[in-house]
Design a protein around this motif. Sequence first.
Motif, PDB file in Angstrom:
ATOM      1  N   ASP A 136       0.827  -1.215   0.000  1.00 22.94           N
ATOM      2  CA  ASP A 136       0.000   0.000   0.000  1.00 22.94           C
ATOM      3  C   ASP A 136       0.860   1.263   0.000  1.00 22.94           C
ATOM      4  O   ASP A 136       0.535   2.260  -0.663  1.00 22.94           O
ATOM      5  CB  ASP A 136      -0.939   0.002   1.211  1.00 22.94           C
ATOM      6  CG  ASP A 136      -2.045  -1.036   1.096  1.00 22.94           C
ATOM      7  OD1 ASP A 136      -2.304  -1.496  -0.036  1.00 22.94           O
ATOM      8  OD2 ASP A 136      -2.630  -1.391   2.140  1.00 22.94           O
ATOM      9  N   ALA A 137       1.959   1.224   0.736  1.00 17.28           N
ATOM     10  CA  ALA A 137       2.831   2.397   0.816  1.00 17.28           C
ATOM     11  C   ALA A 137       3.475   2.695  -0.533  1.00 17.28           C
ATOM     12  O   ALA A 137       3.527   3.851  -0.972  1.00 17.28           O
ATOM     13  CB  ALA A 137       3.897   2.177   1.884  1.00 17.28           C
ATOM     14  N   VAL A 138       3.975   1.670  -1.193  1.00 17.57           N
ATOM     15  CA  VAL A 138       4.639   1.873  -2.498  1.00 17.57           C
ATOM     16  C   VAL A 138       3.625   2.341  -3.529  1.00 17.57           C
ATOM     17  O   VAL A 138       3.915   3.221  -4.358  1.00 17.57           O
ATOM     18  CB  VAL A 138       5.358   0.591  -2.942  1.00 17.57           C
ATOM     19  CG1 VAL A 138       5.913   0.762  -4.346  1.00 17.57           C
ATOM     20  CG2 VAL A 138       6.472   0.232  -1.964  1.00 17.57           C
ATOM     21  N   LYS A 139       2.405   1.772  -3.502  1.00 12.98           N
ATOM     22  CA  LYS A 139       1.354   2.244  -4.408  1.00 12.98           C
ATOM     23  C   LYS A 139       1.090   3.739  -4.204  1.00 12.98           C
ATOM     24  O   LYS A 139       0.903   4.495  -5.170  1.00 12.98           O
ATOM     25  CB  LYS A 139       0.075   1.453  -4.190  1.00 12.98           C
ATOM     26  CG  LYS A 139       0.085   0.055  -4.783  1.00 12.98           C
ATOM     27  CD  LYS A 139      -1.269  -0.630  -4.555  1.00 12.98           C
ATOM     28  CE  LYS A 139      -1.292  -2.021  -5.178  1.00 12.98           C
ATOM     29  NZ  LYS A 139      -2.604  -2.693  -4.946  1.00 12.98           N
ATOM     30  N   ALA A 140       1.050   4.157  -2.962  1.00 13.75           N
ATOM     31  CA  ALA A 140       0.785   5.570  -2.656  1.00 13.75           C
ATOM     32  C   ALA A 140       1.884   6.464  -3.208  1.00 13.75           C
ATOM     33  O   ALA A 140       1.621   7.537  -3.772  1.00 13.75           O
ATOM     34  CB  ALA A 140       0.655   5.758  -1.147  1.00 13.75           C
ATOM     35  N   LEU A 141       3.145   6.028  -3.071  1.00 20.23           N
ATOM     36  CA  LEU A 141       4.258   6.836  -3.586  1.00 20.23           C
ATOM     37  C   LEU A 141       4.228   6.910  -5.108  1.00 20.23           C
ATOM     38  O   LEU A 141       4.543   7.948  -5.702  1.00 20.23           O
ATOM     39  CB  LEU A 141       5.588   6.261  -3.103  1.00 20.23           C
ATOM     40  CG  LEU A 141       6.150   6.880  -1.803  1.00 20.23           C
ATOM     41  CD1 LEU A 141       5.186   6.685  -0.637  1.00 20.23           C
ATOM     42  CD2 LEU A 141       7.511   6.290  -1.464  1.00 20.23           C
ATOM     43  N   LEU A 142       3.838   5.810  -5.751  1.00 19.83           N
ATOM     44  CA  LEU A 142       3.726   5.817  -7.214  1.00 19.83           C
ATOM     45  C   LEU A 142       2.616   6.771  -7.657  1.00 19.83           C
ATOM     46  O   LEU A 142       2.798   7.556  -8.597  1.00 19.83           O
ATOM     47  CB  LEU A 142       3.420   4.411  -7.729  1.00 19.83           C
ATOM     48  CG  LEU A 142       4.579   3.432  -7.854  1.00 19.83           C
ATOM     49  CD1 LEU A 142       4.079   2.071  -8.330  1.00 19.83           C
ATOM     50  CD2 LEU A 142       5.621   3.953  -8.842  1.00 19.83           C
ATOM     51  N   LYS A 143       1.489   6.688  -6.994  1.00 20.66           N
ATOM     52  CA  LYS A 143       0.338   7.507  -7.381  1.00 20.66           C
ATOM     53  C   LYS A 143       0.645   8.994  -7.298  1.00 20.66           C
ATOM     54  O   LYS A 143       0.174   9.787  -8.126  1.00 20.66           O
ATOM     55  CB  LYS A 143      -0.856   7.156  -6.506  1.00 20.66           C
ATOM     56  CG  LYS A 143      -2.140   7.891  -6.884  1.00 20.66           C
ATOM     57  CD  LYS A 143      -3.324   7.382  -6.082  1.00 20.66           C
ATOM     58  CE  LYS A 143      -4.611   8.079  -6.500  1.00 20.66           C
ATOM     59  NZ  LYS A 143      -5.791   7.555  -5.743  1.00 20.66           N
ATOM     60  N   HIS A 144       1.454   9.375  -6.328  1.00 18.25           N
ATOM     61  CA  HIS A 144       1.749  10.791  -6.115  1.00 18.25           C
ATOM     62  C   HIS A 144       3.102  11.209  -6.694  1.00 18.25           C
ATOM     63  O   HIS A 144       3.630  12.268  -6.342  1.00 18.25           O
ATOM     64  CB  HIS A 144       1.681  11.105  -4.623  1.00 18.25           C
ATOM     65  CG  HIS A 144       0.288  10.998  -4.058  1.00 18.25           C
ATOM     66  ND1 HIS A 144      -0.629  12.008  -4.127  1.00 18.25           N
ATOM     67  CD2 HIS A 144      -0.345   9.955  -3.441  1.00 18.25           C
ATOM     68  CE1 HIS A 144      -1.763  11.620  -3.562  1.00 18.25           C
ATOM     69  NE2 HIS A 144      -1.618  10.374  -3.135  1.00 18.25           N
ATOM     70  N   ASN A 145       3.655  10.340  -7.592  1.00 17.74           N
ATOM     71  CA  ASN A 145       4.906  10.659  -8.310  1.00 17.74           C
ATOM     72  C   ASN A 145       6.073  10.973  -7.374  1.00 17.74           C
ATOM     73  O   ASN A 145       6.916  11.827  -7.665  1.00 17.74           O
ATOM     74  CB  ASN A 145       4.693  11.830  -9.271  1.00 17.74           C
ATOM     75  CG  ASN A 145       3.730  11.494 -10.389  1.00 17.74           C
ATOM     76  OD1 ASN A 145       3.805  10.408 -10.958  1.00 17.74           O
ATOM     77  ND2 ASN A 145       2.833  12.406 -10.697  1.00 17.74           N
ATOM     78  N   ILE A 146       6.113  10.299  -6.240  1.00 15.59           N
ATOM     79  CA  ILE A 146       7.225  10.491  -5.313  1.00 15.59           C
ATOM     80  C   ILE A 146       8.414   9.629  -5.714  1.00 15.59           C
ATOM     81  O   ILE A 146       9.568   9.978  -5.490  1.00 15.59           O
ATOM     82  CB  ILE A 146       6.759  10.177  -3.872  1.00 15.59           C
ATOM     83  CG1 ILE A 146       5.702  11.217  -3.455  1.00 15.59           C
ATOM     84  CG2 ILE A 146       7.931  10.172  -2.899  1.00 15.59           C
ATOM     85  CD1 ILE A 146       5.035  10.909  -2.137  1.00 15.59           C
ATOM     86  N   THR A 147       8.130   8.499  -6.357  1.00 15.14           N
ATOM     87  CA  THR A 147       9.198   7.635  -6.870  1.00 15.14           C
ATOM     88  C   THR A 147       8.664   6.824  -8.027  1.00 15.14           C
ATOM     89  O   THR A 147       7.451   6.611  -8.162  1.00 15.14           O
ATOM     90  CB  THR A 147       9.726   6.685  -5.783  1.00 15.14           C
ATOM     91  OG1 THR A 147      10.777   5.882  -6.340  1.00 15.14           O
ATOM     92  CG2 THR A 147       8.634   5.764  -5.276  1.00 15.14           C
ATOM     93  N   GLN A 148       9.589   6.373  -8.877  1.00 17.60           N
ATOM     94  CA  GLN A 148       9.244   5.490  -9.991  1.00 17.60           C
ATOM     95  C   GLN A 148       9.886   4.120  -9.839  1.00 17.60           C
ATOM     96  O   GLN A 148       9.788   3.284 -10.716  1.00 17.60           O
ATOM     97  CB  GLN A 148       9.683   6.116 -11.324  1.00 17.60           C
ATOM     98  CG  GLN A 148       9.055   7.453 -11.628  1.00 17.60           C
ATOM     99  CD  GLN A 148       7.548   7.370 -11.754  1.00 17.60           C
ATOM    100  OE1 GLN A 148       7.016   6.436 -12.344  1.00 17.60           O
ATOM    101  NE2 GLN A 148       6.841   8.345 -11.193  1.00 17.60           N
ATOM    102  N   GLY A 149      10.586   3.899  -8.737  1.00 14.83           N
ATOM    103  CA  GLY A 149      11.270   2.626  -8.545  1.00 14.83           C
ATOM    104  C   GLY A 149      12.671   2.651  -9.107  1.00 14.83           C
ATOM    105  O   GLY A 149      13.095   3.586  -9.803  1.00 14.83           O
ATOM    106  N   LYS A 150      13.413   1.582  -8.813  1.00 17.90           N
ATOM    107  CA  LYS A 150      14.792   1.459  -9.301  1.00 17.90           C
ATOM    108  C   LYS A 150      14.843   1.045 -10.760  1.00 17.90           C
ATOM    109  O   LYS A 150      15.795   1.348 -11.482  1.00 17.90           O
ATOM    110  CB  LYS A 150      15.556   0.441  -8.448  1.00 17.90           C
ATOM    111  CG  LYS A 150      15.987   0.960  -7.090  1.00 17.90           C
ATOM    112  CD  LYS A 150      17.106   1.983  -7.219  1.00 17.90           C
ATOM    113  CE  LYS A 150      17.721   2.333  -5.893  1.00 17.90           C
ATOM    114  NZ  LYS A 150      18.813   3.312  -6.005  1.00 17.90           N
ATOM    115  N   SER A 151      13.858   0.268 -11.224  1.00 18.21           N
ATOM    116  CA  SER A 151      13.767  -0.169 -12.613  1.00 18.21           C
ATOM    117  C   SER A 151      12.305  -0.440 -12.916  1.00 18.21           C
ATOM    118  O   SER A 151      11.433  -0.212 -12.067  1.00 18.21           O
ATOM    119  CB  SER A 151      14.617  -1.425 -12.850  1.00 18.21           C
ATOM    120  OG  SER A 151      14.066  -2.542 -12.184  1.00 18.21           O
ATOM    121  N   ALA A 152      12.037  -0.973 -14.094  1.00 16.69           N
ATOM    122  CA  ALA A 152      10.657  -1.210 -14.501  1.00 16.69           C
ATOM    123  C   ALA A 152       9.951  -2.205 -13.585  1.00 16.69           C
ATOM    124  O   ALA A 152       8.734  -2.118 -13.393  1.00 16.69           O
ATOM    125  CB  ALA A 152      10.612  -1.692 -15.940  1.00 16.69           C
TER     126      ALA A 152
END
Length: 546
Positions: free
Chosen positions: A505-521
């Motif tokens: 849930d936390a990572v989904k939230a960061l993705l939704k708000h453009n806080i991170t895109q991850g290390k790779s695809a």
Amino acid sequence: MKKINIIVPTLLLFLSVIALPTFAKADTSLPLNTVVSGSITEQEPMDAYTVTVQEAGILSIDVNVYFSAAFLEIRDAKNERIGNFAGIFHGRPENATALNKKVNLEPGVYTIIVKDYNRKSYGNYDLKVSFTPANNTEIEPNQSIAEAMAIQVNDKKIRGFISANDTEDYYKIELVEQGRLFLEIDSQMMNGTVRIYDANGETVTWESLGFYNGLPLLWKSHIDFDAGTYYISVTGNDTYQGIYEMLVSFAPVNTDEVEPNNSMATATPVQLNDLKTHKGFLSYTDTKDYYKIEMPYDGYLTVEFSSEFSAYHLIDEKDVPYDSYVSSGAVGILETSTRKQQLKKGTYYFVPMKGAIWQGGIYTLAFSAEPESKEKHAFRDVTGRYTTAVNYLVDKDVTNGMTPFYFGVNEKIKRVDAAIWLAKMLELDTSNSASTPYLDVPKRAWGAVNALKQADIANGKSKTQFGANDTMTRGEMALMIQRAYQLSGDGVHLPFIDVSPRYEDAVKALLKHNITQGKSANQFGTNIAITRGEMAIFLHRADQTK
């Protein structure tokens, strides 16, 4: 009189001695690999034999001449000579002169001619013909662009054959996206030419295969293309013939640039300080890309540019240059440059372009900007993507760096320091400076840890241990930021395969708000230690969601 020696019969190829209007005697049929003994006389100065070739391959003609001078030649069904005639000299009745002539042929009917040299030289000869199939997999006819054989990229090798009466082979490929085309040719030809054409039949590039000296000849090359139709030809001539094997492969580049963007009028707008790395591609047909930048104030533009081969210009609306750069990378090796330029408020264009005639390739770029008034710190390791975020944290008195000149963007951050940063960023009440229940938390962090615990933002690793000196992981930071800013990740599909249910849930939230895109695809880097630079970026982006 002719003496016939049967050696090895075959059903594939037959010889027969025939009587043509312009040729001499013919009355004997022979299978392949059979020796026929004949004679050239003043009355019959020429013998002619028909050969039926049922598949493409190499016809080998062995002649022993027991007189001083003779000619050997081969003609097609139209009575046109194939290749040059061969002279056979200095034979004697007791010591023949031997000749072996190999001819690369397509299926058809051919005539082998043995005749005297100058109407003065007569005598006996032995003739034997053998055949080796080429086993080519090309589909004939493919002698022109209109007849080109359609092939798939990233498929099996094609075995082709250049012969005396088929000196060009054409192949057609369809590329559905932009990327890099690779050609590999194993050749047994003495030499040859490889050409690539565009959909209009215009030559894109050509190269020589190189000279074959009896050792395997492997020719490799690549070229960058946009989507479209292309043709490949392998060409020989009267001398350069033989078998070749060709492998055609293709690697898409998967960019995020929006075509067309080849002029100021069609330039792709880029939002400054979007904290994104953009990926582009230059090809044979797309030699220059334009990105439009709106500088909202007098200040500093930092460009991070990575490229295999490309150069770039930074220009204004009047095409006045402000900065230029040429990469010295290589295929698959991107050279990175970070450059900072002082600019006035206004519109600018960033223009990647091919650095050589045929070399373009992959490039990436990222932009950040800051007004002159924001040039507050003197951290020598803070450039590019970190500048805005670090300035933001310094302005809010969250941190002042590890030293006056070193922020430590690549240094790992401890959980205790991350807790202090977050508490300051949230402006929490840290006045409760009583000792925490965690025995490993130093006194300087009691107020911050107490405030985070009271707000249900951070807990320890056990009842008595906060993990103060452990490095903060990206997954742990995702949890703290989601709780601190009460972010939701509803509706987000998670592409990462390394995110356990605890962090989902936390990572989904960061993705939704453009806080991170991850290390790779497909990797978030959940268990990887977060650096001080990444921490600054996470906090800066999260704080913009308020």
